[in-house]
Design a protein around this motif. Structure first.
Motif, PDB file in Angstrom:
ATOM      1  N   ASP A   1      -2.540   9.929 -15.043  1.00  0.00           N
ATOM      2  CA  ASP A   1      -1.292   9.061 -15.188  1.00  0.00           C
ATOM      3  C   ASP A   1      -0.310   9.311 -14.054  1.00  0.00           C
ATOM      4  OD1 ASP A   1      -1.969   7.974 -17.732  1.00  0.00           O
ATOM      5  OD2 ASP A   1      -0.837   8.940 -19.092  1.00  0.00           O
ATOM      6  N   GLU A   2      -0.311  10.506 -13.612  1.00  0.00           N
ATOM      7  CA  GLU A   2       0.451  10.773 -12.309  1.00  0.00           C
ATOM      8  C   GLU A   2       0.003  10.104 -11.124  1.00  0.00           C
ATOM      9  OE1 GLU A   2       1.587  14.597  -9.651  1.00  0.00           O
ATOM     10  OE2 GLU A   2       0.731  15.143 -11.805  1.00  0.00           O
ATOM     11  N   LEU A   3      -1.430  10.251 -11.101  1.00  0.00           N
ATOM     12  CA  LEU A   3      -2.165   9.396 -10.044  1.00  0.00           C
ATOM     13  C   LEU A   3      -1.868   8.021 -10.028  1.00  0.00           C
ATOM     14  CD1 LEU A   3      -5.160  11.669  -9.053  1.00  0.00           C
ATOM     15  CD2 LEU A   3      -2.935  11.337  -8.007  1.00  0.00           C
ATOM     16  N   ARG A   4      -2.120   7.206 -11.362  1.00  0.00           N
ATOM     17  CA  ARG A   4      -2.001   6.144 -11.550  1.00  0.00           C
ATOM     18  C   ARG A   4      -0.350   5.685 -10.982  1.00  0.00           C
ATOM     19  NH1 ARG A   4      -6.151   6.231 -15.495  1.00  0.00           N
ATOM     20  NH2 ARG A   4      -5.046   7.468 -16.608  1.00  0.00           N
TER      21      ARG A   4
ATOM     22  N   ARG B   1      -6.328  -4.095  -5.794  1.00  0.00           N
ATOM     23  CA  ARG B   1      -7.522  -3.249  -5.860  1.00  0.00           C
ATOM     24  C   ARG B   1      -7.191  -2.000  -5.612  1.00  0.00           C
ATOM     25  NH1 ARG B   1     -12.354  -6.372  -4.240  1.00  0.00           N
ATOM     26  NH2 ARG B   1     -11.618  -8.615  -3.572  1.00  0.00           N
ATOM     27  N   TYR B   2      -7.697  -0.891  -6.377  1.00  0.00           N
ATOM     28  CA  TYR B   2      -7.451   0.592  -6.220  1.00  0.00           C
ATOM     29  C   TYR B   2      -8.794   1.302  -6.112  1.00  0.00           C
ATOM     30  CZ  TYR B   2      -3.504  -1.062  -8.961  1.00  0.00           C
ATOM     31  OH  TYR B   2      -2.393  -1.819  -9.497  1.00  0.00           O
ATOM     32  N   PHE B   3      -8.896   1.963  -4.962  1.00  0.00           N
ATOM     33  CA  PHE B   3     -10.011   2.751  -4.561  1.00  0.00           C
ATOM     34  C   PHE B   3      -9.758   4.194  -4.635  1.00  0.00           C
ATOM     35  CE2 PHE B   3     -10.293  -1.413  -2.550  1.00  0.00           C
ATOM     36  CZ  PHE B   3     -11.545  -1.591  -2.623  1.00  0.00           C
ATOM     37  N   VAL B   4     -10.377   5.063  -5.559  1.00  0.00           N
ATOM     38  CA  VAL B   4     -10.145   6.474  -5.423  1.00  0.00           C
ATOM     39  C   VAL B   4     -11.523   7.039  -4.970  1.00  0.00           C
ATOM     40  CG1 VAL B   4      -9.961   8.504  -6.988  1.00  0.00           C
ATOM     41  CG2 VAL B   4      -8.609   6.467  -7.515  1.00  0.00           C
ATOM     42  N   ASN B   5     -11.390   7.896  -4.364  1.00  0.00           N
ATOM     43  CA  ASN B   5     -12.514   8.772  -3.713  1.00  0.00           C
ATOM     44  C   ASN B   5     -13.861   7.683  -3.212  1.00  0.00           C
ATOM     45  OD1 ASN B   5     -11.481  11.364  -4.434  1.00  0.00           O
ATOM     46  ND2 ASN B   5     -12.934  11.369  -6.137  1.00  0.00           N
ATOM     47  N   PRO B   6     -13.546   6.662  -2.334  1.00  0.00           N
ATOM     48  CA  PRO B   6     -14.265   5.820  -1.753  1.00  0.00           C
ATOM     49  C   PRO B   6     -15.452   6.546  -0.739  1.00  0.00           C
ATOM     50  CG  PRO B   6     -12.210   5.509  -0.818  1.00  0.00           C
ATOM     51  CD  PRO B   6     -11.979   6.683  -1.967  1.00  0.00           C
ATOM     52  N   VAL B   7     -16.558   6.033  -0.972  1.00  0.00           N
ATOM     53  CA  VAL B   7     -17.559   6.381   0.091  1.00  0.00           C
ATOM     54  C   VAL B   7     -18.309   5.455   0.382  1.00  0.00           C
ATOM     55  CG1 VAL B   7     -19.601   7.659   0.507  1.00  0.00           C
ATOM     56  CG2 VAL B   7     -18.034   8.650  -1.176  1.00  0.00           C
TER      57      VAL B   7
END
Ligand code: QAP
Ligand code: CO
Length: 171
Positions: A26-29, A73-79
């Motif tokens: 939730d903190e990262l959101r 759009r949200y990208f976490v740890n994108p590769v």
């Protein structure tokens, strides 16, 4: 939600390599919400967490036209994988390099593996502006700015002007 200050070059934090996120909490959101609000306020179309001083592998983006509904759009740890051999030139800018724009050539298409806002693994085939934007933002996660893709002469000219502005702003 709140608007956070955006770091501008030559702030050394923009050269940091961002660290992977272990879990979407939730903190990262809340951070992603702030990043989106900060980006909309600027206004911009893409923002990496390090641009608000947080060295985590998180990107937000919205490429919708003004007359279209928002498309966050949200990208976490994108590769990024499978970049196309053909390149496309695009006139890029950056919220961390205010008021400078120049053409950068990047692979026209690529595939992105990432984790979304809800923590689910996703894959996306990107082309056009989406491919440009994701590659530009991925560079931020490695401490790279779009001006690093320009000639040394152009980059040094831009850096000199940014340093001058920073001095002027300090008074
Ligand atoms: C990166 O850039 C990008 O100089 C996102 O005064 C750029 O949102 C991806 C901005 C182009 C693909 C193509 C820049 C706003 C916004 C400025 C941005 C400025 C105000 C840049
Ligand atoms: Co940028």
């Amino acid at each position: 939600m709140s608007i956070r200050p955006i770091l501008t070059a030559p702030d050394p934090r923009l050269r940091e390599i961002s660290k992977p996120v272990s879990e979407v909490t939730d903190e990262l959101r809340a951070l992603m919400d702030d990043m989106l609000e900060t980006m909309y306020d600027a206004p911009g179309i893409g923002l990496a967490a390090i641009q608000v001083g947080v060295p985590l592998r998180i990107i937000v983006m919205d490429l919708a036209d003004k007359d279209e509904p928002p498309q966050p759009r949200y990208f976490v740890n994108p590769v990024i994988r499978d970049p196309s051999d053909d390149l496309q030139p695009y006139e890029e800018g950056c919220l961390s390099v205010p008021d400078f724009y120049d053409e950068v050539e990047r692979p026209a298409r690529c595939v992105v593996d990432y984790v979304d806002y809800n923590g689910n693994a996703q894959t996306l085939e990107a082309e056009g502006l989406l491919a440009v934007c994701i590659q530009h933002e991925m560079d931020h996660l490695e401490g790279v700015l779009f001006i690093d893709h320009l000639s040394r002469l152009k980059r040094e000219r831009i850096m000199k002007k940014l340093k001058k502005e920073r001095l002027a702003a300090a008074y």
